[in-house]
Design an enzyme around this catalytic site. Structure first.
Site, PDB file in Angstrom:
ATOM      1  N   HIS A 115     -11.176 -36.995 -45.376  1.00  0.00           N
ATOM      2  CA  HIS A 115     -11.980 -38.204 -45.175  1.00  0.00           C
ATOM      3  C   HIS A 115     -12.276 -38.904 -46.510  1.00  0.00           C
ATOM      4  CE1 HIS A 115     -12.773 -36.841 -41.080  1.00  0.00           C
ATOM      5  NE2 HIS A 115     -13.310 -35.717 -41.530  1.00  0.00           N
TER       6      HIS A 115
HETATM    7  C1  BDR Z   1     -17.851 -37.611 -43.582  1.00  0.00           C
HETATM    8  O1  BDR Z   1     -18.911 -36.721 -43.244  1.00  0.00           O
HETATM    9  C2  BDR Z   1     -19.068 -35.775 -44.252  1.00  0.00           C
HETATM   10  O2  BDR Z   1     -19.327 -34.512 -43.715  1.00  0.00           O
HETATM   11  C3  BDR Z   1     -17.832 -35.819 -45.094  1.00  0.00           C
HETATM   12  O3  BDR Z   1     -18.122 -35.497 -46.439  1.00  0.00           O
HETATM   13  C4  BDR Z   1     -17.358 -37.241 -44.969  1.00  0.00           C
HETATM   14  O4  BDR Z   1     -17.964 -38.081 -45.926  1.00  0.00           O
HETATM   15  C5  BDR Z   1     -16.799 -37.508 -42.491  1.00  0.00           C
HETATM   16  O5  BDR Z   1     -17.354 -37.878 -41.263  1.00  0.00           O
END
Ligand code: BDR
Ligand code: CA
Length: 309
Positions: free
Chosen positions: A241
């Site tokens: 992500h």
């Molecule tokens: C996002 O949520 C967090 O847990 C991760 O770091 C990322 O920024 C993904 O949904």
């Protein structure tokens, strides 16, 4: 080389994103601002310092501590995935100094916006609380930045904390609403895009094996938790992500973009609404090119030496 500020809540994928940014010559990361999200902000800040001590980027970015809770609701963390400490609960990180008490994150963001204006890329990898607070402090200066790249949202796909909401947006919907309403040059990297970039464990291990040493060993160790939880949840690897958000910050052509008007729902839903676009949203990802860049840059041979040598 563009000046950048990264707002972050490390977080396993945040950690990978920071390592990618520090090895990307297109960006000069001047500051890390930390925010409560995956873990409380004190742990997020400690993790930022741990990662700096591990990789020792040069020049070393300033670290500024930000909001300890969302604007209008209690903090929800993501420790099931990232670990109680946010970085896989390894338990043997070398000690780091306490995070600095000033300047705070919003002040640092405003200062960077004033100094760099259109040159500045602000990359937000956690809930948008600090960005909203920076807007509150000086909307005019923050409004002049060149790019705001945000990992967050689930536009046409299911969420990852509720059926319709993604974590970063869900944690602080009020901040997300303010940021969206501010007319910033917003580039959103939602789950629609990041779920295309699911890195298999073997791919990471093979890349790290090219640069054996303490940095590679540490990356492999903290990433392992994300693979383990992901596999238990039926996934084929780790969705990159936050690294994808950093990737598009230095190379926007890694994705196809769609201009969209979004509104934020009460739970942090990112909903399409009619009207003039207020952001552009990452759609199709050039996954092979992104993985190539990510794996080349995550732990290049220059970072093989131990942090103390
Ligand atoms: C996002 O949520 C967090 O847990 C991760 O770091 C990322 O920024 C993904 O949904
Ligand atoms: Ca994050």
């Amino acid at each position: 080389m563009k000046p950048a500020v990264i707002d972050t809540d490390p977080g396993i994928d945040d950690a990978l994103a920071l390592l990618l940014a520090w090895n990307s010559p297109e960006l000069r990361v001047e500051a890390l601002t930390t925010v409560a999200g995956n873990v409380p902000v004190d742990l997020a800040s400690t993790n930022a310092l741990r990662l700096l001590a591990l990789r020792r980027p040069s020049p070393s970015p300033l670290v500024a501590v930000g909001a300890s809770s969302p604007l209008a609701r209690p903090l929800t963390t993501a420790t099931r995935y990232h670990g109680e400490d946010g970085l896989g609960d390894l338990g043997d990180w070398p000690a780091v100094a306490s995070p600095p008490t000033s300047p705070d994150a919003a002040t640092v963001i405003v200062d960077a916006a004033r100094r760099h204006g259109r040159e500045l890329t602000l990359v937000a990898l956690g809930p948008l609380t600090n960005v909203a607070l920076a807007l509150k402090a000086d909307a005019e200066s923050v409004g002049r930045i060149g790019r705001l790249v945000v990992m967050g949202g689930a536009v046409d796909v299911p969420g990852n904390v509720t059926p319709t909401a993604e974590f970063n947006m869900h944690v602080d919907p009020e901040a997300a609403h303010r940021v969206l309403a501010a007319g910033l040059p917003l580039e959103l990297v939602p789950l629609d895009a990041t779920r295309q970039a699911v890195l298999p464990r073997a791919g990471l291990h093979a890349a790290l094996a090219q640069s054996p040493g303490p940095v590679a060993g540490r990356i492999q160790a903290f990433a392992e938790r994300a693979f383990r939880i992901g596999h238990a949840d039926g996934e084929q690897g780790m969705a990159l992500h936050d690294p994808l958000a950093v990737g598009v910050a230095f190379d926007p052509s890694l994705v196809k973009w769609e201009a969209v008007r979004l509104a934020i729902g009460p739970d942090g839903e990112t909903m399409r609404v009619s009207g003039m676009p207020n952001c552009r949203v990452a759609r199709a990802v050039d996954v092979d090119r992104f993985f190539g860049l990510f794996l080349d840059r995550l732990c290049p041979p220059t970072s093989r030496r131990p942090a103390s040598s």
